[in-house]
Scaffold this active site. Structure first.
Site, mmCIF file in Angstrom:
data_model
loop_
_atom_site.group_PDB
_atom_site.id
_atom_site.type_symbol
_atom_site.label_atom_id
_atom_site.label_comp_id
_atom_site.label_asym_id
_atom_site.label_seq_id
_atom_site.Cartn_x
_atom_site.Cartn_y
_atom_site.Cartn_z
ATOM 1 N NE ARG A 171 -3.286 2.604 2.564
ATOM 2 C CZ ARG A 171 -3.264 3.401 3.630
ATOM 3 N NH1 ARG A 171 -2.744 2.969 4.773
ATOM 4 N NH2 ARG A 171 -3.752 4.602 3.572
ATOM 5 C CG HIS A 206 -1.302 8.885 3.821
ATOM 6 N ND1 HIS A 206 -1.456 7.517 3.975
ATOM 7 C CD2 HIS A 206 -0.958 9.337 5.048
ATOM 8 C CE1 HIS A 206 -1.207 7.174 5.231
ATOM 9 N NE2 HIS A 206 -0.891 8.266 5.906
ATOM 10 C CD GLU A 222 -5.111 7.326 10.044
ATOM 11 O OE1 GLU A 222 -4.604 8.342 10.524
ATOM 12 O OE2 GLU A 222 -4.795 6.173 10.381
ATOM 13 C CG ASN A 238 -5.419 3.227 8.401
ATOM 14 O OD1 ASN A 238 -5.518 2.339 7.551
ATOM 15 N ND2 ASN A 238 -5.039 4.456 8.097
ATOM 16 C CE1 TYR A 288 -0.449 2.264 13.555
ATOM 17 C CE2 TYR A 288 -2.446 3.142 12.576
ATOM 18 C CZ TYR A 288 -1.112 2.797 12.469
ATOM 19 O OH TYR A 288 -0.440 2.985 11.280
ATOM 20 C CD GLU A 298 -1.816 3.688 8.147
ATOM 21 O OE1 GLU A 298 -1.596 4.018 9.322
ATOM 22 O OE2 GLU A 298 -1.932 4.496 7.211
HETATM 23 C C1 PNW Z 1 -1.659 6.885 11.042
HETATM 24 N N1 PNW Z 1 -3.997 8.332 16.864
HETATM 25 O O1 PNW Z 1 -1.830 8.018 11.806
HETATM 26 C C2 PNW Z 1 -1.267 7.388 9.669
HETATM 27 O O2 PNW Z 1 -2.091 6.917 8.634
HETATM 28 C C3 PNW Z 1 0.176 7.182 9.336
HETATM 29 O O3 PNW Z 1 0.553 8.108 8.367
HETATM 30 C C4 PNW Z 1 0.997 7.281 10.601
HETATM 31 O O4 PNW Z 1 2.368 7.292 10.381
HETATM 32 C C5 PNW Z 1 0.614 6.088 11.462
HETATM 33 O O5 PNW Z 1 -0.786 6.040 11.690
HETATM 34 C C6 PNW Z 1 1.316 6.062 12.821
HETATM 35 O O6 PNW Z 1 0.997 7.195 13.560
HETATM 36 C C7 PNW Z 1 -2.356 8.027 13.066
HETATM 37 O O7 PNW Z 1 -3.667 9.330 17.584
HETATM 38 C C8 PNW Z 1 -2.024 9.081 13.875
HETATM 39 O O8 PNW Z 1 -4.791 7.460 17.294
HETATM 40 C C9 PNW Z 1 -2.581 9.210 15.127
HETATM 41 C C10 PNW Z 1 -3.454 8.236 15.577
HETATM 42 C C11 PNW Z 1 -3.784 7.153 14.767
HETATM 43 C C12 PNW Z 1 -3.230 7.060 13.510
#
Ligand code: PNW
Length: 480
Positions: A111, A155, A198, A326, A328, A386
């Site tokens: 990606r 992005h 995002e 995405n 996390y 992601e």
């Molecule tokens: C994503 N949060 O950003 C982005 O898509 C990427 O470009 C970035 O490098 C990656 O995650 C890691 O940060 C985020 O605060 C930024 O929950 C912040 C958050 C989640 C995703």
């Protein structure tokens, strides 16, 4: 077919893959049923993800125009240490090396994103042929190595020259024109497109909190209008891609939906987590999937609700071929008698996180992220576009990066993703964030998300332990 043995069928699949010219790692059932391993469905796609501004560098090379992130990162005080994406991983020049890393991992997919201002230096109008050529070279290098590109059109690196940025409705139309152009140029060789990445990050964090580019702190009503322009651009983009494609294409997006994990897996909390998913994602994913703003959102915002023009909601609700998530970090949800029917649990101070202080570790989030979205809206396919983490990587005297913490994070998330595939949720693939350490936005180069270590003084790439681990996962199609 019913009498074919599992082992034979595995061989047939491998032979078919070889014939179609796609180089897949050799898979067999004896491997994928390794004791202790959790086998993923056959044909599951493993990949890595990156984004243009975070890896390319070459900020002014080949006629690229500035984006809002160039301007923002060059503004004193905005990023850690004043770091910028001017050079980053220099993938603009080193892309062949990056494709080699991908090939060594054995991924089937990659990606990547296109820098809008590399193609349209002023965001619209004049085309920069050198920018188009660059992406053709990257895509062709991937294809020559048997890797399928999944392309994100936006992005966060909005061309600086577009007046008003996402505050202006015209930007949505500029995006649709850009999407149409890319589709005409690339759909002979790229068949999977994501419109945007995002929504919260490029609308709310950029225009309401001001922590990301362009760094504005708009009042609520105006910030809500920026949100509307974000989802409208997506919708017009979907229409433009479909209208301009040379052949069949799959269209989706990459969204960091708020993930709601039931605080205990009982019916009442599971219901609450589903309700919370719909509510917490109201301005973005919920509206896209339902083709209208939820009543509760419109009521909550009152006079600050977005101004919608005829046709907007039809575009925004365009059918998607897949939803990219995405994922996390979790929110833990408890059932409640309050009007919305849920509360979000506060995190204790001791709740563990990775090197980024927002990156709380809750591996169930990847299972519940998939399940809530599927149970609410039944998309035809889901990709994890992601998932990954920052870690305090150090190079040992022997030259190794022993990121056992990242392996722990990834292994636990894949174990929970396996649970989703085992329950038949239509998860088709997984893109690990990220292939390489890179420009982590306001955190600059201080936070490393890569499975390859990058020495930013020399641009040397070194596989971390996590790369070796991921390679094994891919080869066995199984969490190990
Ligand atoms: C994503 N949060 O950003 C982005 O898509 C990427 O470009 C970035 O490098 C990656 O995650 C890691 O940060 C985020 O605060 C930024 O929950 C912040 C958050 C989640 C995703």
């Amino acid at each position: 077919m019913t009498n074919i043995s599992r082992r034979q069928f595995g061989k047939v699949a491998a032979a078919t893959a070889a014939l179609s010219g796609v180089s897949l790692p050799e898979l067999s059932f004896s491997q994928s049923s390794t004791p202790g391993g959790l086998a993923f469905p056959r044909g599951f796609l493993w990949g890595c993800a990156t984004a243009a501004y975070q890896i390319e560098g070459g900020a002014t090379a080949g006629g690229r125009g500035p984006s809002i992130w160039d301007v923002f990162s060059h503004t004193p005080g905005k990023t850690y240490n004043g770091d910028t994406g001017d050079v980053a991983d220099d993938s603009y020049h080193l892309y062949k090396e990056d494709v080699r890393l991908l090939r060594n991992l054995g991924v089937q997919t990659y990606r990547m994103s296109i820098s809008w201002s590399r193609v349209f230096p002023e965001g619209k109008g004049r085309i920069n042929p050198a920018g188009v050529d660059y992406y053709k070279r990257v895509v062709d290098e991937l294809l020559a190595n048997g890797i399928t590109p999944y392309v994100t059109l936006f992005h966060w690196d909005l061309p600086q020259a577009l007046p008003g940025g996402w505050q202006s409705r015209d930007t949505c139309h500029a995006f649709a024109d850009y999407a149409a152009y890319i589709t005409r140029q690339f759909s002979d060789r790229v068949h999977h497109f994501m419109t945007t990445n995002e929504f919260t990050c490029f609308t709310d964090i950029g225009y309401r909190d001001g922590r990301f580019a362009p760094g504005l702190r708009l009042p609520n009503g105006q910030a809500n209008q920026v949100r509307h322009h974000g989802i409208l651009a997506h919708g017009l983009g979907v229409q433009a891609i479909r209208a301009n494609a040379h052949g069949p294409v799959q269209v989706g997006l990459a969204e960091n939906a708020s993930v709601c994990v039931p605080v205990i897996e009982t019916a009442e909390h599971i219901d609450a987590a589903r309700r919370a998913t719909r509510d917490l994602n109201a301005p973005f994913l919920t509206t896209l999937m339902e083709g209208k703003y939820p009543e509760s959102y419109l009521q909550r915002e009152g006079a600050d609700a977005p101004r919608v023009q005829p046709g907007d909601m039809q575009a925004i609700g365009s059918r998607l071929d897949f939803v990219g998530l995405n994922i996390y970090t979790p929110n833990y949800i408890r059932a409640s008698n309050n009007p919305q029917g849920y509360t979000v649990e506060k995190r204790q101070a001791s709740f563990p996180h990775m090197a980024s202080d927002w990156l709380y570790i809750g591996p169930e989030c990847i299972y519940w992220g998939v399940r809530n979205v599927c149970d609410l809206w039944h998309p035809p396919a889901i990709y994890i576009t992601e998932n990954g983490c920052s870690a305090d990587d150090v190079v040992t005297p022997e030259g190794r990066i022993e990121d056992t913490d990242r392996v722990m994070y990834l292994r636990n998330h894949l174990t929970q993703l396996h649970r989703a595939t085992a329950e038949q949720y239509p998860v088709k693939g997984y893109f690990l964030w990220s292939l390489l350490d890179n420009f982590e936005w306001v955190d600059g180069y201080s936070k490393r998300f890569g499975i390859h270590y990058v020495d930013f003084a020399t641009e040397k790439r070194t596989p971390k332990l996590s790369a070796e681990w991921y390679r094994t996962v891919i080869a066995r199609n199984s969490v190990v």
